[in-house]
Design an enzyme around this catalytic site. Structure first.
Site: not given
Length: 304
Positions: A98-101, A135
């Site tokens: 879950d890094c929302k890059r 993510t």
């Protein structure tokens, strides 16, 4: 990758994802004693995560590891992040980083390589943070997602794109109405479907999925009808107020179509009176079983 995840959900009859958003402060008192360095905190967090994974890997199909909770402990924290990913994968779990890059061009390609692909060092290909899924934030448009989609194709991995997030102020942007009458989140959902249309698996879902919050049940049900081939990662259950009934509309008639994340409700379950007297990992397992039963009441048999 989405077929692997769905297969595990059906086998375990459990669409639960445990979020290892592990702050040092969440650990039991005896695990935090006499620790005053990033290295000590990271080692304690790693031990905590390993014991939870050992206790839940036979009943929970996936974990989500939120990188922010590890970055705040510096380099040592990222080592804990990486070790947790590899340890859970070794126990057969699907791992969502879950890094929302979010970036474009070559920079987005570097993010995709770091979490989904492999980095070339002369003749060797090494894997930095070898997650199964990642993510990503799609609000830079197609050129910010293409490198991730390309890596999913090449590596057999998956990604979840932010569509309708669970936070209270998400509507400030995502609920705005466009000139054509669509809401911003609806348009983003349509883009996600387009980005993943050639990555559909045998269960009818794409490796490019969407993040859809449990705290917005009407929008979730609407998006399920609008996006029949898009699998949902559903945050917001438990501590944020989402319930099994509120996420029911995110699933299809087979009881498939999403996986529900629960972080603090699992890893901090030992602090609740219901699980008094249990170790933190025993309480985590008991909370996972309770969540599985709660979701089963709402969804029925999964894969029917």
């Amino acid at each position: 990758m989405i077929d692997r995840l769905i297969k595990r959900i059906i086998a375990m009859q459990n669409p639960t994802c445990v979020g290892l958003d592990t702050s040092f402060d969440y650990l039991p008192d005896d695990m935090r004693e006499d620790i005053a360095t990033f290295e000590g905190a990271a080692e304690a967090i790693t031990e905590f995560n390993m014991n939870i994974v050992d206790k839940i890997s036979d009943i929970v199909p996936a974990i989500k590891v939120q990188v922010a909770y590890y970055e705040m402990y510096g380099y040592e924290g990222l080592k804990a992040f990486n070790y947790t990913i590899n340890y859970a994968m070794g126990r057969g779990m699907i791992v969502i980083a879950d890094c929302k890059r979010n970036d474009i061009g070559s920079t987005a390609g570097c993010y995709a390589t770091a979490y989904l692909g492999g980095t070339k060092i002369n003749e060797n290909t090494l894997h930095a943070f070898p997650a199964d899924m990642l993510t990503v934030n799609g609000y830079l448009g197609t050129d910010g997602i293409k490198p991730f989609a390309d890596e999913c194709r090449a590596s057999g991995k998956g990604a979840f794109v932010l569509v309708k997030t669970s936070n209270p102020s998400s509507g400030e942007i995502q609920d705005l109405e466009l000139a054509n009458g669509k809401k911003v989140y609806e348009h983003m959902g349509d883009l996600v479907a387009e980005w993943g249309k050639d990555l559909i698996g045998k269960y009818g879902y794409s490796d490019i999925g969407a993040v859809v919050g449990a705290t917005y049940p009407e929008q979730g049900a609407q998006l399920r009808k609008r996006l029949p081939g898009v699998f949902f990662l559903i945050p917001g259950y438990g501590a944020q107020g989402g319930s099994a009934e509120s996420i029911k509309g995110c699933f299809d008639e087979r009881g498939l179509g999403g996986i529900v994340n629960n972080s603090r409700g699992i890893i901090c379950a030992y602090k609740k009176p219901r699980y008094s007297g249990m170790s933190y990992y025993e309480a985590a397992r008991a909370a996972c079983i309770d969540m599985r039963e709660d979701l089963a009441k709402a969804l029925g048999k999964m894969g029917r």
